[in-house]
Design a protein around this motif. Structure first.
Motif, PDB file in Angstrom:
ATOM      1  N   VAL A   3       0.816  -1.220   0.000  1.00  0.00           N
ATOM      2  CA  VAL A   3       0.000   0.000   0.000  1.00  0.00           C
ATOM      3  C   VAL A   3       0.846   1.265   0.000  1.00  0.00           C
ATOM      4  CG1 VAL A   3      -2.046  -1.045   1.029  1.00  0.00           C
ATOM      5  CG2 VAL A   3      -0.245  -0.147   2.521  1.00  0.00           C
ATOM      6  N   LEU A   4       2.148   1.141   0.297  1.00  0.00           N
ATOM      7  CA  LEU A   4       3.025   2.305   0.225  1.00  0.00           C
ATOM      8  C   LEU A   4       4.467   1.858   0.118  1.00  0.00           C
ATOM      9  CD1 LEU A   4       3.410   5.436   0.431  1.00  0.00           C
ATOM     10  CD2 LEU A   4       3.781   5.082   2.879  1.00  0.00           C
ATOM     11  N   ASP A   5       5.189   2.475  -0.811  1.00  0.00           N
ATOM     12  CA  ASP A   5       6.636   2.350  -0.894  1.00  0.00           C
ATOM     13  C   ASP A   5       7.147   3.742  -1.256  1.00  0.00           C
ATOM     14  OD1 ASP A   5       9.309   1.878  -1.362  1.00  0.00           O
ATOM     15  OD2 ASP A   5       8.974  -0.021  -2.409  1.00  0.00           O
ATOM     16  N   THR A   6       7.747   4.410  -0.289  1.00  0.00           N
ATOM     17  CA  THR A   6       8.124   5.811  -0.502  1.00  0.00           C
ATOM     18  C   THR A   6       9.214   5.983  -1.543  1.00  0.00           C
ATOM     19  OG1 THR A   6       9.670   5.647   1.371  1.00  0.00           O
ATOM     20  CG2 THR A   6       7.459   6.522   1.828  1.00  0.00           C
ATOM     21  N   ARG A   7       9.877   4.904  -1.935  1.00  0.00           N
ATOM     22  CA  ARG A   7      10.916   5.035  -2.962  1.00  0.00           C
ATOM     23  C   ARG A   7      10.337   5.516  -4.286  1.00  0.00           C
ATOM     24  NH1 ARG A   7      13.608  -0.801  -2.737  1.00  0.00           N
ATOM     25  NH2 ARG A   7      11.360  -1.264  -2.842  1.00  0.00           N
TER      26      ARG A   7
END
Length: 337
Positions: A3-7
């Motif tokens: 749901v999230l991968d800041t990369r």
């Protein structure tokens, strides 16, 4: 599910994305970061029917759920969480504690809290709705003060560790909802036993025992060394109690394991994208060391051999050929109407 991968995000958008993802999947809170310029986070959510797993792997962060947020929101999850790699700090119910990687936290997310870690850390958490547990909140809060009082503490901790660390793979299996039911039963048993309700504990332990054992077996079906002794030890019961449990269910423990493995092998053999290149590899992956035994039991269970099933599946997947002079429309139309 990721749901999230800041990369994948610009640095300036990462804090807001982190905040929104946590509030949408865990509980409404305010996030602050050890180093706002180098925020790094990966979050996954896995569905297990009545339970879900929400895992956060991130740089230093603190989540604050204030009394005002708590009064204005409707979170209802009870959580068993495990710190990963570093010590995690939790302030909850006016108590501040440090938890290490072998500690299990029980938290009511509807209440105010402060939670986080420094450096690169993580939190893997199993969520169950309080209504599904069917337990009063005062009992849950009493258990949360010292879950180690429960004789089931280590068993439940190890179960939560297995489910959360393998969540993405386990959630993709057909048994995921049943695993969620078993996990909720284990949470219920932990709460009741830690809170000291002896009569209720007996009832809860009896109702959860089958779910606990079956969840352990499903999680370890592929292990060829899975044995009755290992199953009994992992679930804090004697071999006699284990066999008695299956007798009360009208089943044989050995046959139940074989049947579940056969169903798993059949699903792999008929999958549109095969994970294994041969039938023998599928058999080994499901704990069958003897190919002849696997083939014999497979035919007995499903009426066809593994090879016949693979051939029939491949034939059904092939597009139907158009015969000359058939299935064609008016001249020049090539069957398009």
């Amino acid at each position: 599910m990721l749901v999230l991968d800041t990369r994948s995000l610009p640095a300036g958008d990462r804090a807001e994305a982190f905040q929104a993802t946590v509030s949408a999947n865990c509980s409404s809170s305010m996030a602050s970061f050890e180093n706002p310029d180098t925020i790094r986070a990966r979050m996954t959510v896995s569905d297990f029917g009545p339970a879900k797993v929400f895992n956060i792997d991130a740089s230093g962060v603190t989540l604050r759920r204030t009394p005002r947020i708590s009064r204005s929101s409707t979170e209802s999850s009870i959580v068993l969480a495990l710190p990963v790699r570093t010590e995690n700090q939790l302030t909850w119910a006016r108590e501040e504690r440090l938890f290490g990687p072998r500690d299990l936290m029980l938290v009511d997310l509807s209440l105010p809290y402060v939670y986080g870690w420094r450096g690169g850390g993580a939190s893997y958490a199993l969520h169950v709705d309080v209504d599904h547990l069917g337990l009063p909140r005062d009992m849950i809060h009493a258990a949360a003060r010292e879950p180690r009082r429960s004789p089931l503490y280590e068993l439940v901790r190890d179960h939560v560790a297995r489910v959360t660390t393998q969540a993405e793979q386990l959630a993709a299996t057909a048994a995921a909802p049943e695993l969620g039911v078993a996990s909720a039963e284990l949470m219920r048993a932990l709460v009741v036993s830690a809170a000291g309700g002896s009569r209720r504990l007996r009832d809860t332990m009896h109702s959860s025992m089958q779910a606990r054992v079956e969840a352990y077996i499903r999680a370890n079906l592929r292990d060829p060394d899975l044995s009755p002794a290992r199953i009994a030890a992992a679930n804090a019961m004697s071999l006699r109690a284990l066999y008695t449990l299956y007798e009360s269910m009208g089943q044989s423990l050995e046959q139940s394991i074989i049947e579940q493995r056969l169903r798993g092998a059949r699903a792999d053999l008929t999958a549109s994208h095969r994970r294994f290149t041969s039938i023998a590899a599928v058999a080994r992956a499901w704990g069958f060391a003897n190919p002849s035994f696997f083939s014999s039991r497979f035919r007995r269970a499903f009426g066809v051999s593994p090879r016949q099933l693979v051939a029939a599946t491949a034939a059904a997947a092939e597009p139907t050929a158009v015969r000359p002079g058939r299935d064609r429309g008016p001249a020049g139309a090539d069957g398009v109407r």
